[in-house]
Design an enzyme around this catalytic site. Structure first.
Site, PDB file in Angstrom:
ATOM      1  N   GLU A 129       0.848  -0.527  -5.136  1.00 31.48           N
ATOM      2  CA  GLU A 129      -0.118   0.542  -5.339  1.00 31.48           C
ATOM      3  C   GLU A 129       0.703   1.829  -5.453  1.00 31.48           C
ATOM      4  O   GLU A 129       1.080   2.440  -4.454  1.00 31.48           O
ATOM      5  CB  GLU A 129      -1.106   0.643  -4.181  1.00 31.48           C
ATOM      6  CG  GLU A 129      -2.178   1.697  -4.436  1.00 31.48           C
ATOM      7  CD  GLU A 129      -2.726   2.329  -3.162  1.00 31.48           C
ATOM      8  OE1 GLU A 129      -3.824   2.879  -3.221  1.00 31.48           O
ATOM      9  OE2 GLU A 129      -2.053   2.285  -2.130  1.00 31.48           O
ATOM     10  N   ASP A 183       0.826  -1.197   0.000  1.00 29.50           N
ATOM     11  CA  ASP A 183       0.000   0.000   0.000  1.00 29.50           C
ATOM     12  C   ASP A 183       0.868   1.258   0.000  1.00 29.50           C
ATOM     13  O   ASP A 183       1.955   1.288   0.579  1.00 29.50           O
ATOM     14  CB  ASP A 183      -0.886  -0.008   1.252  1.00 29.50           C
ATOM     15  CG  ASP A 183      -1.820   1.168   1.317  1.00 29.50           C
ATOM     16  OD1 ASP A 183      -2.702   1.258   0.451  1.00 29.50           O
ATOM     17  OD2 ASP A 183      -1.659   1.997   2.237  1.00 29.50           O
TER      18      ASP A 183
END
Length: 901
Positions: A464, A411
């Site tokens: 991401e 993330d």
């Protein structure tokens, strides 16, 4: 004996133990061999009496109280340390007995410590934390924690009344505190009591704990990870192929706490309960993987798991570590891969967690300009500190090894790469070169990915990353970061914004559809329609779509099909597959009651059919990362909101022709250029009646014709359904070249017979001329067909004259009707860029309408006789206008050819 015992007392060390400031308690506590026997010293805070119980002879020897705070000592005769237990009585007279924790050696090797100090002890989690072990036949738990700047660290828990004076830990040169405590068992809860410089004493959860209490409690829990028996051998052996770059990958993103809620009043299902339900559902819909939003322990439900405090512990919301292993095992036994979201970018400020762990900024930077995210309110890891890197790298490996994770999705990678991410001027510090790149984070990511792929080459690493940072999925040897895939955030934002528009206005945003193919092969992409798109007042995918409920569903079917046929792996957030109407809320279950509505049930069934089609056609996934896997047929039909392209493999027969109609207009007999002559069969139609669509389609096979269209020699005409994706497969013509020759021979024989018998109504001479023209060249055939304006129009149809060309003529005519010829030239100049055929037609249009405007110049008329027809068909060579174009037409043609070169 007591006098000799007194001589062995080191009062300074005893005072340090009593005042809980001793970081080398093993130097004084526990047994040691002396000239006068075996000296055993122990500290039992508040105890009134203590004794040593030797196991071999069962003898109990009273200990001497050397300090009223509870420090006891005894000298036993002998030269060999016996096996013994310690017995003590507290102030209430309660008797307790246990083995001496300071009688056992440390379990770290010197090599492990050196590797940890250099950030390369990748199995450090096997020693750090709390691990049930046996040492010298005695069961207990070995505790270890990194806190190099603490004055003292103690283990406290339900096994010692949370008293930090007992079980003071031993400090190693590496900054690791460690201690083996006999009698502690799996299930016991604990924390570390840390005394920082300055005297502040506080409790911290274990950063390496394998389990934790359910929030709002936050103590760590002792667990044994060595008992679960895995049954996913088949999956683990084949997953390298199953999730390779040439395999179909479609991911179902899930938040376990809100996918489904129990009906019995409980807040959550257990991992073991969720597993069979989710596996069955995902398998039914055809997804290949699930991606779990963070299951690592976190204190705040509203963070969705992205503010982690227990990196090595599955959250207790849904059960125990072995329960989570059962979940993973169940998925694998159903041939479903599991990708875990992981957050190495930042951590929360909760005081029981990593922040200021040993009284200093240990895991984070000291300077808030480097160590703090001002918008998120979280802290940034100090990637330049080897032990911090080791903590994170080992953690990624831990989930892959201990829980058989098939992939890690990292993330907020962009926030790691840029020092100024989310910060204003003055809120960040430049690197040593004056730039905004976080050089330490870059090195960390490369280090992590290299080791991870070495240990688990068949597992996935997904980033991401929301910027244009180069080579995120590039090879490490080529200055890349080494990820397998990158979330295509640009595609997600552009596409969802495009789909929000009413189809009437989509033409003005056509570039939002086509732009993704400009950079499609700069990285290995995963097309994500994730949770980020259905929260914070953005609405669900259903509510983003314009129109009536039926049109919303048609748009959703179109959107999901377009995602499936676009190059890249796929990801969709839960609930969107059946048209969840409400925005996602982590506190509520998905709206499963919507499946009682026919249109929502049809959408769910449509997703199953779409996945089946996707997995059955290698052209949709085998060359996702290669430019040769995709080819435009027509990407410029912005006025019609159309995209037409090919998806390929290295086998010609796998080719798929994809037609995407983003308008709500149905098109009949729409001509499309095709790559090969042959048969084209509609294999998939998102607007099928069975899915709730209009049913417009092409039930019959389409045979291509030698009619030029889209700059291709062959074409087909098809019906285009509104708001749809239609996919056509290709098959070679069954008759083959031999039958074509036979047909030509029969035509020639028929013509010869007609000439000989004279039975045909038309003069024999002209028939002979027509046959002769067919046998010469295509150019001669076109020349013969210019005998009349009507014949010209027929020829234009056979050549695949497009609507775009008609618009060119119309535009030119309008300009001539209302403006001077100079404006006509300007109009054609603008339109000439549409393509070579359009340029030629523009020139013809100018010629035609200029002739109409000039009384002295008349357009060609239909010849009255055979001789006039021949004369009209023959090209003139003496005059400048022998091409059939005006000077303006020739000038336009030359202009286009110059631009083309």
């Amino acid at each position: 004996m007591e006098e000799k015992l007194y001589d062995y007392m080191d009062w300074a060390e005893i005072e340090a133990v009593v005042y809980s400031e001793e970081n080398h308690p093993r130097d004084i506590l526990g047994p040691r061999v002396t000239e006068d026997g075996i000296l055993i010293q122990a500290f039992f805070p508040g105890a009134t009496r203590a004794a040593v119980h030797t196991i071999r002879d069962g003898k109990q020897t009273e200990m001497v109280c050397e300090d009223e705070a509870g420090f006891f000592a005894v000298l036993l005769p002998g030269k060999k340390i016996p096996s013994y237990t310690l017995i003590y009585w507290d102030g209430d007279g309660n008797q307790m007995e246990h083995y001496d924790p300071y009688a056992y050696p440390m379990q770290f090797t010197e090599q492990e410590q050196k590797q940890f100090e250099n950030g390369i002890c990748y199995s450090i989690y096997e020693k750090m934390g709390a691990h049930p072990v046996k040492i010298d036949g005695i069961s207990g738990v070995y505790f270890a924690v990194w806190a190099p700047n603490a004055i003292r660290v103690s283990v406290v828990g339900n096994f010692n009344n949370w008293d930090g004076r007992a079980y003071q830990m031993n400090l190693l040169e590496s900054g690791i505190y460690e201690l083996f405590i006999p009698g502690v068992r799996a299930g016991d809860i604990y924390k570390y009591e840390i005394k920082a410089k300055g005297g502040l004493t506080y409790l911290k959860s274990d950063p390496y704990a394998n389990a934790a209490q359910l929030r709002p409690n936050n103590a760590s829990v002792v667990v044994d990870l060595g008992k679960y028996a895995w049954q996913d051998e088949n999956w683990m052996k084949k997953r390298g192929v199953t999730q390779g770059d040439k395999a179909p990958i479609s991911v179902y993103e899930v938040h376990l706490g809100s996918w489904k809620k129990p009906d019995d009043g409980r807040e959550f299902y257990n991992y073991r309960e969720i597993a069979p339900m989710l596996a069955s559902y995902v398998k039914e819909l055809g997804y290949t993987h699930v991606e779990l939003m963070p299951v690592m322990e976190h204190p705040l439900d509203e963070s969705w798991g992205y503010q982690v405090t227990g990196y090595y512990a599955p959250t207790a919301r849904y059960g125990t570590p072995d329960d989570f292993r059962y979940f993973m095992d169940t998925m694998h036994q159903n041939d479903i891969g599991v990708i875990l979201d992981w957050v190495p970018a930042h951590f929360p400020r909760d005081t029981f967690g990593l922040s200021a762990f040993d009284g200093t900024c240990l895991y984070e930077h000291f300077d808030p300009r480097q160590g703090s995210h001002p918008h998120w309110g979280t802290l940034i890891y100090n990637y330049g500190r080897p032990e911090v890197k080791n903590f994170l790298i080992a953690n990624a490996l831990f989930w892959a090894k201990e829980y058989h994770a098939d992939g890690i999705r990292m993330d907020a990678v962009a926030s790691m790469l840029y020092l100024d991410y989310g910060k204003q001027d003055g809120e960040w510090v430049a690197n040593i070169y004056g730039g905004n790149e976080n050089l330490e984070a870059i090195e960390f990511l490369k280090h992590l990915n290299s080791i991870f792929k070495k240990e688990f080459p068949d597992a996935l690493l997904i980033a991401e990353e929301s910027t244009a940072w180069p080579k995120v999925t590039g090879d490490l040897d080529d200055e890349g970061l080494g990820f397998d895939y990158k979330w295509n955030m640009g595609w997600m934002n552009d596409f969802t914004e495009y789909m929000k528009n009413d189809p009437v206005y989509r033409g003005a945003h056509h570039d939002q559809l086509t732009f993704s193919m400009v950079y499609a092969y700069s990285e290995k992409f995963m097309l994500s329609l994730s949770h980020d798109e259905v929260v914070h007042l953005k609405g669900s995918m259903y509510t983003k779509m314009p129109g009536t409920p039926e049109q919303k569903m048609a748009n959703l079917r179109l959107a999901y099909a377009y995602q499936m046929v676009h190059p890249g792996k796929k990801l969709l957030f839960m609930g969107q597959e059946f048209g969840q109407e409400k925005e996602w809320n982590e506190k509520q279950s998905l709206s499963w009651e919507l499946l009682e509505d026919k249109k929502h049930l049809q959408l769910k069934n449509y997703m199953a059919a779409l996945h089946a089609f996707y997995k059955a056609n290698p052209a949709l996934y085998q060359l996702d990362e290669k430019p040769e896997g995709f080819e435009w047929i027509n990407g410029m039909e912005w006025e019609k909101n159309l995209l037409i392209f090919l998806r390929r493999t290295r086998k010609k027969e796998d080719t798929l022709l994809v037609v995407c109609n983003f308008s709500n207009v149905e098109y009949d007999d729409f001509r499309i250029g095709v790559p090969y002559p042959g048969k084209y069969k509609e294999m998939f139609n998102s607007d099928s009646e069975s899915y709730g669509g209009t049913g417009v389609g092409n039930p019959r096979v389409k045979m291509s014709k030698k009619t030029e269209c889209d700059e291709r020699k062959n074409s087909i005409t098809v019906k285009l359904a509104p708001l749809s994706v239609q996919v056509f497969s290709y098959t070679k013509p069954e008759t083959g070249a031999a039958s074509n020759k036979s047909a030509k021979a029969k035509t020639a024989a028929k013509a010869a017979t007609e000439k000989k018998t004279g039975k045909k109504g038309k003069p024999a001479g002209k028939t002979e001329e027509a046959v002769k023209a067919k046998k010469t060249t295509k150019t001669a055939q076109k020349a013969e067909k210019k005998v009349s304006e009507k014949t010209v129009k027929t020829a234009e149809k056979k050549q695949g004259t497009t609507t775009a060309t008609e618009k060119v003529e119309k535009a030119v005519k309008q300009a001539i009707d209302s403006k001077p010829v100079k404006t006509v030239e300007q109009t054609v100049d603008k339109l000439v860029k549409a393509g070579k055929s359009a340029a030629a037609e523009a020139a013809k249009a100018v010629e035609k309408y200029r002739a109409a405007a000039d009384p002295e110049k008349k357009p060609a008329t239909k010849p009255e006789t055979k001789s006039e027809a021949k004369s009209e068909a023959k090209p003139e060579t003496k005059t400048k206008k022998s091409t059939g174009m005006s000077e303006l037409g020739e000038e336009l043609q030359r202009k286009f050819e110059t631009e083309e070169r």
